[in-house]
Design a protein around this motif. Structure first.
Motif, PDB file in Angstrom:
ATOM      1  N   UNK A 118      26.482   9.068  -5.862  1.00 48.63           N
ATOM      2  CA  UNK A 118      26.945   9.472  -7.194  1.00 48.63           C
ATOM      3  C   UNK A 118      27.942  10.627  -7.111  1.00 48.63           C
ATOM      4  N   UNK A 119      27.721  11.534  -6.167  1.00 46.88           N
ATOM      5  CA  UNK A 119      28.630  12.676  -6.014  1.00 46.88           C
ATOM      6  C   UNK A 119      29.774  12.384  -5.051  1.00 46.88           C
ATOM      7  N   UNK A 120      29.854  11.130  -4.558  1.00 39.31           N
ATOM      8  CA  UNK A 120      30.935  10.649  -3.697  1.00 39.31           C
ATOM      9  C   UNK A 120      30.987  11.355  -2.345  1.00 39.31           C
ATOM     10  N   UNK A 121      29.844  11.881  -1.912  1.00 34.93           N
ATOM     11  CA  UNK A 121      29.774  12.404  -0.544  1.00 34.93           C
ATOM     12  C   UNK A 121      29.571  11.275   0.462  1.00 34.93           C
ATOM     13  N   UNK A 122      28.952  10.190   0.002  1.00 35.05           N
ATOM     14  CA  UNK A 122      28.792   8.981   0.803  1.00 35.05           C
ATOM     15  C   UNK A 122      29.245   7.795  -0.033  1.00 35.05           C
ATOM     16  N   UNK A 123      29.563   6.694   0.638  1.00 36.98           N
ATOM     17  CA  UNK A 123      29.928   5.474  -0.078  1.00 36.98           C
ATOM     18  C   UNK A 123      29.069   4.323   0.406  1.00 36.98           C
ATOM     19  N   UNK A 124      28.787   3.406  -0.517  1.00 36.14           N
ATOM     20  CA  UNK A 124      28.085   2.189  -0.139  1.00 36.14           C
ATOM     21  C   UNK A 124      29.087   1.195   0.427  1.00 36.14           C
ATOM     22  N   UNK A 125      28.737   0.601   1.563  1.00 31.23           N
ATOM     23  CA  UNK A 125      29.591  -0.389   2.213  1.00 31.23           C
ATOM     24  C   UNK A 125      29.008  -1.769   1.931  1.00 31.23           C
ATOM     25  N   UNK A 133      32.001  -3.712   6.111  1.00 35.36           N
ATOM     26  CA  UNK A 133      30.945  -3.772   7.127  1.00 35.36           C
ATOM     27  C   UNK A 133      31.515  -3.925   8.531  1.00 35.36           C
ATOM     28  N   UNK A 134      32.478  -4.816   8.682  1.00 36.61           N
ATOM     29  CA  UNK A 134      33.053  -5.078   9.996  1.00 36.61           C
ATOM     30  C   UNK A 134      33.764  -3.851  10.556  1.00 36.61           C
ATOM     31  N   UNK A 135      34.576  -3.207   9.710  1.00 38.47           N
ATOM     32  CA  UNK A 135      35.291  -2.000  10.157  1.00 38.47           C
ATOM     33  C   UNK A 135      34.306  -0.889  10.483  1.00 38.47           C
ATOM     34  N   UNK A 136      33.324  -0.699   9.594  1.00 40.92           N
ATOM     35  CA  UNK A 136      32.373   0.407   9.760  1.00 40.92           C
ATOM     36  C   UNK A 136      31.597   0.306  11.065  1.00 40.92           C
ATOM     37  N   UNK A 137      31.142  -0.912  11.397  1.00 45.10           N
ATOM     38  CA  UNK A 137      30.305  -1.071  12.588  1.00 45.10           C
ATOM     39  C   UNK A 137      31.122  -1.133  13.877  1.00 45.10           C
TER      40      UNK A 137
END
Length: 286
Positions: free
Chosen positions: A243-250, A177-181
């Motif tokens: 599910x298709x790994x186009x996005x990831x949950x942070x 979260x910290x890196x992403x934001x």
């Protein structure tokens, strides 16, 4: 009397200008003039008064305009009903759905509903959540699936689904979260309900976060895939992409995430509406 003449008359009456009518109808101006002349001849009365290059409705034109609209409306409804009958339908259900609903769980839900009810024609009108309450209130759709509660007092609203909102980003294993934001812009206002208050919560922990407003979920997801930002979205909206790994949950850290609700809006309890509600209660327990 030709139905084309009636359409030409209605559009010509809207503009009181044959040139503008011809542009909307994709006809030549002489063709518009010919349609109006034929209609007047069939009615034995003048509908427009010609004043130089201008035309204005006569009293008869004003009177006939009401009937012309009724005739066109009945004709179009009749043709729709006949086409539905040809396809095996004897009932109709019009659903107004928010984009976030239409692009997440609605397709699977509709597939099962239509399998169980092959005689019901289902029409989907995708509108913003802010518009759906008004559409139901005016009777332009039988039921609505929206992400916000309606303001209209004659519309009944039930919560049919609640889900988690998660932070998603491009497929990078090093993200938290910290890196992403700090690394990415935060894409906001793609959901009609939670962003205004939630953004204040985010800025309380990350005051220097850069934001970018995008008002469509599908566009938001595409932007995230291309590395343009991260965003907080309802789980069902991004389930397939994760599910298709186009996005990831942070995973969460400091931010307490909101929930997203889906509301069923109704006004009149028609047989088709009741059938859909009973189905919905089996598919998504209230």
């Amino acid at each position: 009397m030709d139905i084309k003449w009636l359409r030409t008359f209605i559009i010509s009456a809207k503009y009181e200008n044959f040139r503008e009518a011809s542009e909307e109808l994709f006809l030549t101006q002489p063709a518009v003039t010919k349609h109006i002349k034929r209609l007047e001849e069939s009615l034995y009365i003048q509908l427009f008064e010609r004043i130089g290059k201008k035309v204005v409705l006569t009293p008869a034109g004003h009177k006939f305009l009401f009937y012309a609209r009724e005739l066109i409306s009945n004709y179009e409804q009749g043709m729709q009903d006949f086409e539905a009958w040809k396809q095996g339908y004897n009932r109709k259900l019009i659903i107004a759905a928010a984009p976030q609903v239409a692009s997440s769980f609605l397709p699977a839900l509709l597939r099962r509903f239509m399998d169980e009810n092959p005689n019901i024609e289902v029409l989907i009108n995708v509108l913003s959540s802010f518009e759906i309450g008004n559409v139901i209130s005016l009777g332009k759709a039988d039921l609505g699936l929206t992400r916000i509660l309606p303001v209209q007092t004659n519309v009944k609203a039930e919560t049919v689904h609640k889900e988690s909102v998660i932070l998603v980003g491009p497929n990078e294993s090093s993200l938290d979260e910290n890196i992403a934001l700090h690394k990415y812009r935060l894409i906001t206002h793609n959901h009609p309900d939670y962003w205004d208050d939630f953004l204040n919560e985010i800025k309380r922990h990350y005051p220097n976060v850069q934001t970018m407003k995008v008002n469509q979920v599908e566009v938001t997801k595409r932007f995230i895939e291309e590395g343009l930002g991260v965003s907080y979205l309802p789980l069902t909206v991004v389930k397939e992409e994760i599910a298709s790994k186009r996005l990831v949950e942070i995973k969460p850290d400091k931010i307490i995430r909101p929930t997203s609700s889906t509301y069923l809006l109704t006004k009149a309890a028609t047989d088709e509406v009741l059938i859909f509600i009973e189905f919905l209660k089996r598919f998504i327990p209230f």
